[in-house]
Design a protein around this motif. Structure first.
Motif, mmCIF file in Angstrom:
data_model
loop_
_atom_site.group_PDB
_atom_site.id
_atom_site.type_symbol
_atom_site.label_atom_id
_atom_site.label_comp_id
_atom_site.label_asym_id
_atom_site.label_seq_id
_atom_site.Cartn_x
_atom_site.Cartn_y
_atom_site.Cartn_z
ATOM 1 N N ALA A 1 7.255 8.102 8.682
ATOM 2 C CA ALA A 1 6.221 7.383 7.943
ATOM 3 C C ALA A 1 5.263 6.706 8.908
ATOM 4 C CB ALA A 1 6.846 6.341 7.021
ATOM 5 N N VAL A 2 4.127 6.283 8.359
ATOM 6 C CA VAL A 2 3.127 5.507 9.093
ATOM 7 C C VAL A 2 3.145 4.083 8.553
ATOM 8 C CG1 VAL A 2 0.655 5.231 9.540
ATOM 9 C CG2 VAL A 2 1.673 7.522 9.511
ATOM 10 N N LEU A 3 3.058 3.108 9.453
ATOM 11 C CA LEU A 3 2.978 1.704 9.072
ATOM 12 C C LEU A 3 1.587 1.180 9.408
ATOM 13 C CD1 LEU A 3 4.199 -1.028 8.162
ATOM 14 C CD2 LEU A 3 4.979 -1.358 10.525
ATOM 15 N N LEU A 4 0.787 0.887 8.386
ATOM 16 C CA LEU A 4 -0.520 0.262 8.568
ATOM 17 C C LEU A 4 -0.306 -1.241 8.580
ATOM 18 C CD1 LEU A 4 -3.639 0.595 8.709
ATOM 19 C CD2 LEU A 4 -3.640 0.447 6.205
ATOM 20 N N SER A 5 -0.727 -1.897 9.645
ATOM 21 C CA SER A 5 -0.405 -3.311 9.836
ATOM 22 C C SER A 5 -1.676 -4.132 9.985
ATOM 23 C CB SER A 5 0.469 -3.463 11.088
ATOM 24 O OG SER A 5 1.063 -4.728 11.162
ATOM 25 N N GLY A 6 -1.832 -5.158 9.138
ATOM 26 C CA GLY A 6 -3.054 -5.948 9.141
ATOM 27 C C GLY A 6 -2.826 -7.441 9.241
ATOM 28 N N PHE A 7 -3.930 -8.163 9.217
ATOM 29 C CA PHE A 7 -3.912 -9.624 9.330
ATOM 30 C C PHE A 7 -3.602 -10.270 7.988
ATOM 31 C CE2 PHE A 7 -5.992 -13.816 9.634
ATOM 32 C CZ PHE A 7 -5.510 -14.257 10.861
ATOM 33 N N GLY A 8 -4.146 -9.710 6.918
ATOM 34 C CA GLY A 8 -3.972 -10.287 5.586
ATOM 35 C C GLY A 8 -5.053 -11.297 5.262
ATOM 36 N N GLY A 9 -5.207 -11.568 3.971
ATOM 37 C CA GLY A 9 -6.222 -12.531 3.547
ATOM 38 C C GLY A 9 -6.004 -12.957 2.123
ATOM 39 N N PRO A 10 -6.529 -14.140 1.745
ATOM 40 C CA PRO A 10 -6.344 -14.650 0.377
ATOM 41 C C PRO A 10 -7.090 -13.803 -0.639
ATOM 42 C CG PRO A 10 -7.955 -15.984 1.542
ATOM 43 C CD PRO A 10 -7.400 -15.026 2.546
ATOM 44 N N GLU A 11 -6.581 -13.806 -1.865
ATOM 45 C CA GLU A 11 -7.210 -13.035 -2.933
ATOM 46 C C GLU A 11 -7.534 -13.904 -4.141
ATOM 47 O OE1 GLU A 11 -6.413 -8.702 -2.877
ATOM 48 O OE2 GLU A 11 -4.367 -9.342 -2.409
ATOM 49 N N GLY A 12 -7.728 -15.196 -3.908
ATOM 50 C CA GLY A 12 -8.122 -16.131 -4.951
ATOM 51 C C GLY A 12 -8.184 -17.531 -4.371
ATOM 52 N N PRO B 1 4.361 9.384 4.401
ATOM 53 C CA PRO B 1 3.902 8.291 3.546
ATOM 54 C C PRO B 1 3.330 7.160 4.402
ATOM 55 C CG PRO B 1 6.287 8.248 3.735
ATOM 56 C CD PRO B 1 5.830 9.510 4.419
ATOM 57 N N VAL B 2 2.428 6.373 3.824
ATOM 58 C CA VAL B 2 1.808 5.252 4.532
ATOM 59 C C VAL B 2 2.250 3.955 3.871
ATOM 60 C CG1 VAL B 2 -0.344 4.176 5.275
ATOM 61 C CG2 VAL B 2 -0.190 6.675 5.123
ATOM 62 N N TYR B 3 2.913 3.101 4.645
ATOM 63 C CA TYR B 3 3.296 1.767 4.176
ATOM 64 C C TYR B 3 2.335 0.762 4.789
ATOM 65 C CZ TYR B 3 7.634 4.002 2.679
ATOM 66 O OH TYR B 3 8.549 4.814 2.072
ATOM 67 N N TRP B 4 2.100 -0.327 4.074
ATOM 68 C CA TRP B 4 1.136 -1.336 4.531
ATOM 69 C C TRP B 4 1.780 -2.715 4.464
ATOM 70 C CZ3 TRP B 4 -2.552 -3.681 0.509
ATOM 71 C CH2 TRP B 4 -3.320 -4.719 1.081
ATOM 72 N N GLY B 5 1.722 -3.441 5.581
ATOM 73 C CA GLY B 5 2.258 -4.790 5.625
ATOM 74 C C GLY B 5 1.389 -5.698 6.469
ATOM 75 N N ASN B 6 1.247 -6.961 6.037
ATOM 76 C CA ASN B 6 0.367 -7.932 6.685
ATOM 77 C C ASN B 6 1.137 -9.010 7.439
ATOM 78 O OD1 ASN B 6 -2.104 -6.878 5.762
ATOM 79 N ND2 ASN B 6 -1.874 -7.908 3.797
ATOM 80 N N ARG B 7 0.432 -9.639 8.343
ATOM 81 C CA ARG B 7 0.962 -10.746 9.121
ATOM 82 C C ARG B 7 0.981 -12.044 8.318
ATOM 83 N NH1 ARG B 7 -2.399 -11.545 14.398
ATOM 84 N NH2 ARG B 7 -1.184 -9.707 14.963
ATOM 85 N N ASN B 8 -0.065 -12.308 7.543
ATOM 86 C CA ASN B 8 -0.252 -13.642 6.977
ATOM 87 C C ASN B 8 -0.352 -13.710 5.457
ATOM 88 O OD1 ASN B 8 -0.528 -15.200 9.528
ATOM 89 N ND2 ASN B 8 -2.304 -13.874 9.817
ATOM 90 N N TRP B 9 -0.321 -12.573 4.783
ATOM 91 C CA TRP B 9 -0.405 -12.609 3.320
ATOM 92 C C TRP B 9 0.160 -11.318 2.748
ATOM 93 C CZ3 TRP B 9 -0.619 -16.910 0.976
ATOM 94 C CH2 TRP B 9 -0.847 -16.978 -0.412
#
Length: 360
Positions: free
Chosen positions: A5-16, A77-85
């Motif tokens: 699998a591929v792991l897409l890794s991001g910073f994250g951000g608020p959604e409200g 498959p591509v999984y996505w996980g964030n650092r901060n959210w």
């Protein structure tokens, strides 16, 4: 190497609006920053309804990457996980493990060498594996820093060409037009430790050297002969701590004999909050006050060349492609698969395990 699998890794951000302060507490955890000081940054998000565009951008990138992988014949498959959210990294890894994944190739949403743009991701993956109890179950490798990949650079070339043409069409002489390549400022001590020890004693270390190499390639292809410089933005440390300079607003103030400026967010993968606020809002306001025509070029986002580059980075690891056969457009690439021991470490935070390499 075969991957599941591929792991897409991001910073994250608020959604409200209700997410803004909890998100900023996550970003600054361990520093003891009170909420009233966090509100000084919160207003950037609150001006956009409390929603950072970064999560939706990563959803779009995940969809585009999944499609491109399938078109390349890669059933990953591509999984996505964030650092901060949310979605958080440990949640993504737990789901991957439940799905039978045992080896992952990780794609961080950052192209360069520094603590925050590379090593911290490696530390995050180590923390997430520990938090989910998957250290002996799941292996995570990382694609190389992709600043020098032609597919990352091409969207910036396209953007500069279009912006310079627009400046000329608006009546601005090329000699009166300057290109500012902007990236996130980092502490000068962190910059000095970036780049696997290959840039010891070089101002800005490997972090600045990599950005300069990309900017040189962009200008050579898009606007040879035009004036340009590397500038920085978004510094957040205490005034007593030296950070890389000049700040983009100071650079704008210092321009002489210019009537037009093209700003290139060379350090960023997508149009997230630091692009929208620091460039589209603050830098644009500074340029307007100075009477400068202003254009900001796009980030790679889901540009087809960029998405194809990410697929190529996965393919080169699966195939064990030799360095001389890898896609590269600068004089200092392609970069290493495995970071050197201690590369980009942050002594202020103390030693922390960092995976995706043979040594920490």
């Amino acid at each position: 190497m075969a991957y599941d699998a591929v792991l897409l890794s991001g910073f994250g951000g608020p959604e409200g609006q209700q997410d803004v302060l909890p998100f900023l507490r996550n970003v600054t955890r361990g520093r003891g920053i009170p909420d009233d000081r966090l509100e000084a940054v919160a207003h950037h998000y609150r001006a956009f309804g409390g929603v950072s565009p970064i999560n939706e951008q990563n959803r779009e990138l995940k969809r585009a990457l999944r499609t491109a992988l399938a078109q390349a014949g890669l059933d990953l498959p591509v999984y996505w996980g964030n650092r901060n959210w949310a979605p958080y990294l440990d949640e993504a890894l737990e789901q991957a493990a439940k799905d039978g994944v045992r080896t992952m190739i990780a794609v961080p949403t950052s192209a360069y060498s520094s603590y925050s743009s590379c090593r911290q991701y490696r530390e995050d993956w180590a923390d997430a594996l520990e938090a989910s109890g998957l250290q002996s179950t799941l292996q995570i490798d990382k694609v190389r820093q992709f600043f020098s990949h032609p597919g990352f650079i091409q969207p910036f070339i396209d953007g500069v060409r279009e912006a310079v043409a627009a400046a000329l069409q608006a009546g601005h002489d090329p000699a009166a037009t300057e290109v500012l390549f902007s990236t996130h400022s980092i502490p000068t001590d962190d910059a000095a430790r970036s780049g696997a020890g290959l840039f010891t004693g070089v101002e800005g270390g490997g972090y600045a050297a990599q950005h300069l190499a990309v900017a040189e390639e962009v200008m050579a292809k898009a606007a040879p002969g035009l004036a340009w410089q590397l500038v920085y933005q978004s510094r957040s440390g205490p005034p007593s701590q030296p950070w890389l300079e000049p700040d983009i607003n100071d650079a704008l103030e210092a321009l002489r004999g210019r009537t037009a400026v093209v700003v290139v967010p060379i350090g960023f993968v997508s149009d997230h909050m630091e692009v929208m606020w620091d460039l589209d809002t603050e830098a644009h306001e500074t340029a307007s006050r100075l009477g400068l025509w202003f254009a900001r070029t796009p980030t790679p986002g889901t540009h087809p060349d960029f998405v194809d580059a990410l697929v190529d980075l996965v393919q080169e690891r699966i195939a064990g492609r030799a360095a001389g056969e890898r896609a590269n457009a600068t004089s200092i690439g392609p970069w290493f698969d495995v970071c050197r021991p201690g590369c980009c470490e942050n002594p202020r935070l103390g030693f922390k395990p960092a995976i995706a390499g043979l040594q920490p």
